[in-house]
Design an enzyme around this catalytic site. Structure first.
Site, PDB file in Angstrom:
ATOM      1  N   ASN A 211     149.508 163.787 -12.022  1.00  0.00           N
ATOM      2  CA  ASN A 211     149.650 162.390 -11.587  1.00  0.00           C
ATOM      3  C   ASN A 211     149.672 161.428 -12.776  1.00  0.00           C
ATOM      4  O   ASN A 211     150.286 160.363 -12.710  1.00  0.00           O
ATOM      5  CB  ASN A 211     148.492 162.001 -10.664  1.00  0.00           C
ATOM      6  CG  ASN A 211     148.623 162.624  -9.288  1.00  0.00           C
ATOM      7  OD1 ASN A 211     149.728 162.793  -8.788  1.00  0.00           O
ATOM      8  ND2 ASN A 211     147.495 162.966  -8.681  1.00  0.00           N
TER       9      ASN A 211
ATOM     10  N   ASP B 234     144.142 166.773 -10.759  1.00  0.00           N
ATOM     11  CA  ASP B 234     144.788 165.753 -11.619  1.00  0.00           C
ATOM     12  C   ASP B 234     144.527 164.361 -11.030  1.00  0.00           C
ATOM     13  O   ASP B 234     145.455 163.657 -10.648  1.00  0.00           O
ATOM     14  CB  ASP B 234     146.298 166.038 -11.744  1.00  0.00           C
ATOM     15  CG  ASP B 234     147.049 165.960 -10.412  1.00  0.00           C
ATOM     16  OD1 ASP B 234     146.403 166.125  -9.338  1.00  0.00           O
ATOM     17  OD2 ASP B 234     148.275 165.708 -10.434  1.00  0.00           O
TER      18      ASP B 234
ATOM     19  N   ASP C 218     142.909 163.490  -5.119  1.00  0.00           N
ATOM     20  CA  ASP C 218     142.086 164.454  -5.871  1.00  0.00           C
ATOM     21  C   ASP C 218     140.639 163.968  -5.916  1.00  0.00           C
ATOM     22  O   ASP C 218     139.702 164.777  -5.838  1.00  0.00           O
ATOM     23  CB  ASP C 218     142.576 164.575  -7.314  1.00  0.00           C
ATOM     24  CG  ASP C 218     144.017 165.031  -7.425  1.00  0.00           C
ATOM     25  OD1 ASP C 218     144.262 166.222  -7.629  1.00  0.00           O
ATOM     26  OD2 ASP C 218     144.901 164.168  -7.281  1.00  0.00           O
TER      27      ASP C 218
ATOM     28  N   HIS D   5     146.310 164.283   0.945  1.00  0.00           N
ATOM     29  CA  HIS D   5     146.728 165.657   0.661  1.00  0.00           C
ATOM     30  C   HIS D   5     145.587 166.578   0.195  1.00  0.00           C
ATOM     31  O   HIS D   5     145.320 167.620   0.802  1.00  0.00           O
ATOM     32  CB  HIS D   5     147.771 165.664  -0.468  1.00  0.00           C
ATOM     33  CG  HIS D   5     148.938 164.762  -0.283  1.00  0.00           C
ATOM     34  ND1 HIS D   5     149.988 165.071   0.542  1.00  0.00           N
ATOM     35  CD2 HIS D   5     149.235 163.562  -0.844  1.00  0.00           C
ATOM     36  CE1 HIS D   5     150.897 164.107   0.470  1.00  0.00           C
ATOM     37  NE2 HIS D   5     150.460 163.182  -0.356  1.00  0.00           N
ATOM     38  N   ASP D   6     145.006 166.219  -0.952  1.00  0.00           N
ATOM     39  CA  ASP D   6     144.209 167.201  -1.690  1.00  0.00           C
ATOM     40  C   ASP D   6     142.931 167.674  -0.996  1.00  0.00           C
ATOM     41  O   ASP D   6     142.568 168.854  -1.125  1.00  0.00           O
ATOM     42  CB  ASP D   6     143.896 166.661  -3.094  1.00  0.00           C
ATOM     43  CG  ASP D   6     145.164 166.560  -3.935  1.00  0.00           C
ATOM     44  OD1 ASP D   6     146.158 167.222  -3.600  1.00  0.00           O
ATOM     45  OD2 ASP D   6     145.150 165.812  -4.928  1.00  0.00           O
TER      46      ASP D   6
ATOM     47  N   PHE E 160     155.550 167.239  -5.043  1.00  0.00           N
ATOM     48  CA  PHE E 160     155.256 166.896  -6.449  1.00  0.00           C
ATOM     49  C   PHE E 160     154.579 168.031  -7.232  1.00  0.00           C
ATOM     50  O   PHE E 160     155.001 168.358  -8.350  1.00  0.00           O
ATOM     51  CB  PHE E 160     154.401 165.625  -6.521  1.00  0.00           C
ATOM     52  CG  PHE E 160     153.994 165.285  -7.931  1.00  0.00           C
ATOM     53  CD1 PHE E 160     154.885 164.680  -8.801  1.00  0.00           C
ATOM     54  CD2 PHE E 160     152.721 165.601  -8.410  1.00  0.00           C
ATOM     55  CE1 PHE E 160     154.534 164.392 -10.118  1.00  0.00           C
ATOM     56  CE2 PHE E 160     152.354 165.316  -9.718  1.00  0.00           C
ATOM     57  CZ  PHE E 160     153.259 164.717 -10.575  1.00  0.00           C
ATOM     58  N   ASN E 161     153.496 168.612  -6.711  1.00  0.00           N
ATOM     59  CA  ASN E 161     152.733 169.591  -7.508  1.00  0.00           C
ATOM     60  C   ASN E 161     153.573 170.817  -7.865  1.00  0.00           C
ATOM     61  O   ASN E 161     153.409 171.398  -8.945  1.00  0.00           O
ATOM     62  CB  ASN E 161     151.467 170.047  -6.766  1.00  0.00           C
ATOM     63  CG  ASN E 161     150.428 168.951  -6.686  1.00  0.00           C
ATOM     64  OD1 ASN E 161     150.460 167.984  -7.447  1.00  0.00           O
ATOM     65  ND2 ASN E 161     149.506 169.085  -5.734  1.00  0.00           N
TER      66      ASN E 161
ATOM     67  N   THR F 197     144.685 171.298  -6.993  1.00  0.00           N
ATOM     68  CA  THR F 197     145.225 170.142  -6.264  1.00  0.00           C
ATOM     69  C   THR F 197     146.184 169.344  -7.148  1.00  0.00           C
ATOM     70  O   THR F 197     146.451 168.170  -6.886  1.00  0.00           O
ATOM     71  CB  THR F 197     144.089 169.236  -5.743  1.00  0.00           C
ATOM     72  OG1 THR F 197     143.336 168.752  -6.860  1.00  0.00           O
ATOM     73  CG2 THR F 197     143.182 169.965  -4.786  1.00  0.00           C
TER      74      THR F 197
HETATM   75  C1  BDR Z   1     150.338 165.755  -4.420  1.00  0.00           C
HETATM   76  O1  BDR Z   1     150.881 165.015  -5.505  1.00  0.00           O
HETATM   77  C2  BDR Z   1     149.936 164.115  -6.013  1.00  0.00           C
HETATM   78  O2  BDR Z   1     150.497 162.857  -6.159  1.00  0.00           O
HETATM   79  C3  BDR Z   1     148.751 164.135  -5.090  1.00  0.00           C
HETATM   80  O3  BDR Z   1     147.549 164.008  -5.803  1.00  0.00           O
HETATM   81  C4  BDR Z   1     148.855 165.463  -4.390  1.00  0.00           C
HETATM   82  O4  BDR Z   1     148.161 166.466  -5.083  1.00  0.00           O
HETATM   83  C5  BDR Z   1     151.077 165.383  -3.146  1.00  0.00           C
HETATM   84  O5  BDR Z   1     152.435 165.673  -3.262  1.00  0.00           O
HETATM   85 CA    CA Z   2     146.654 165.958  -6.890  1.00  0.00          CA
END
Ligand code: BDR
Ligand code: CA
Length: 310
Positions: free
Chosen positions: A39, A12, A17, A237-238, A162-163, A122
């Site tokens: 996102n 996303d 990402d 993160h991703d 978040f994910n 991701t």
């Molecule tokens: C995740 O949430 C999104 O904002 C980032 O792309 C990542 O995948 C981190 O919490």
């Molecule tokens: Ca992401």
């Protein structure tokens, strides 16, 4: 040399990402890219994926996926990634449309056609859950799922990352699917920060792509630094979900049992890692990624960008 890992990246974009796409294009056999709302709304995340693939000259199939979570109300992360999902750089118009708007069918067909693919989500897990629910046979055909999400603390809420928070029902299905699973959660991803010195390494590379990605890193890192007490850069993160497969030697992982909380006023979207020393704990369903050689991992990201920027 062993052949590169076959992968479908379900994303996303999203600043991190975008970096994951670049690393996957360089170090994996990228059989396809699928997009999901997360996102930003789905048209924005798909547009961003199209732009990044263009910029690295990738012709990997690109399929647009779910516009909304299974049950939860759609809520984006514009407060981190900006309204476009990829604010902070001067981006070109994308040159090609998505190949379809049925990412789920693409995932199913590709996993049936070629066994041993890693699914690398991701973003929210909507597409992956829908694929597994529609075609349960693919669970035994894929090599596994390496996802970015979860951890023992939250970012969207106190408890939830978040994910997972964005589509907890989908996440619960994925953690329960029965095959190999790798979770790169916040415990590890917050150890891989895009510090100013690291962003300078990207900026020092020749070519337009490096300049654009350095600008994206700056925007993303500024948001993180301004929102946290003690961070020197954005949490990258991703790319961890990709690197955990392509460069596993850079990570510390432990097989553990993880469940997703789907109810709870305060805990919906939380991942609970069973860290008890009790023999009665459940069998592991997941390799939890805890630590990373951050300098080496970021260098792989820099080198991947360099491979496409001249
Ligand atoms: C995740 O949430 C999104 O904002 C980032 O792309 C990542 O995948 C981190 O919490
Ligand atoms: Ca992401």
């Amino acid at each position: 040399m062993s052949s590169p890992i076959k992968m479908i990246l379900d994303c996303d974009p999203g600043h991190d990402d975008a970096m994951a796409l670049v690393v996957a294009a360089k170090h994996a056999d990228l059989l396809g890219v699928t997009t999901v709302a997360g996102n930003a709304p789905i048209t924005a995340t798909t547009r961003n994926a199209r732009i990044i693939l263009d910029m690295i000259g990738s012709t990997a199939p690109l399929h647009q996926g779910a516009r909304r979570p299974l049950v939860a109300e759609p809520k984006d992360a514009a407060y981190v990634h900006g309204e476009s999902g990829l604010d902070g750089a001067d981006l070109p118009e994308p040159s090609r449309p998505a190949d379809s708007e049925d990412a789920v069918q693409f995932i199913i067909d590709t996993c049936r056609k070629t066994e041993g693919i890693w699914l690398v989500p991701t973003g929210p897990l909507t597409n992956i859950a829908l694929a597994l629910r529609t075609a349960p046979d693919i669970a035994s055909k894929i090599a596994g799922i390496s996802l970015m999400g979860g951890g023992t603390f939250g970012n969207r809420t106190t408890a939830a990352e978040f994910n997972i928070w964005a589509d907890p029902e989908a996440a619960a299905m994925v953690f329960d699917y029965g095959g190999k699973l790798i979770m790169s959660g916040l415990d590890v991803t917050h150890k891989l920060q895009a510090t100013p010195e690291r962003i300078d390494k990207v900026r020092a590379l020749p070519g337009k792509l490096a300049g654009v990605l350095a600008d994206l890193f700056v925007f993303f890192s500024d948001v993180y630094v301004s929102r946290h007490d003690n961070m020197r850069g954005g949490a990258v993160h991703d790319p961890c979900a990709v690197l955990a497969l392509t460069h596993p030697q850079l990570f510390t992982m432990k097989d553990q049992h993880v469940v997703v909380e789907t109810s709870g006023e305060y805990s919906r979207g939380m991942t609970l890692v069973d860290m008890r020393g009790l023999k009665e704990r459940k069998d592991p369903n997941c390799a939890v990624v805890w630590d990373v050689d951050a300098e080496a991992a970021f260098n792989v990201i820099v080198e991947s960008i360099g491979a496409f920027s001249s």
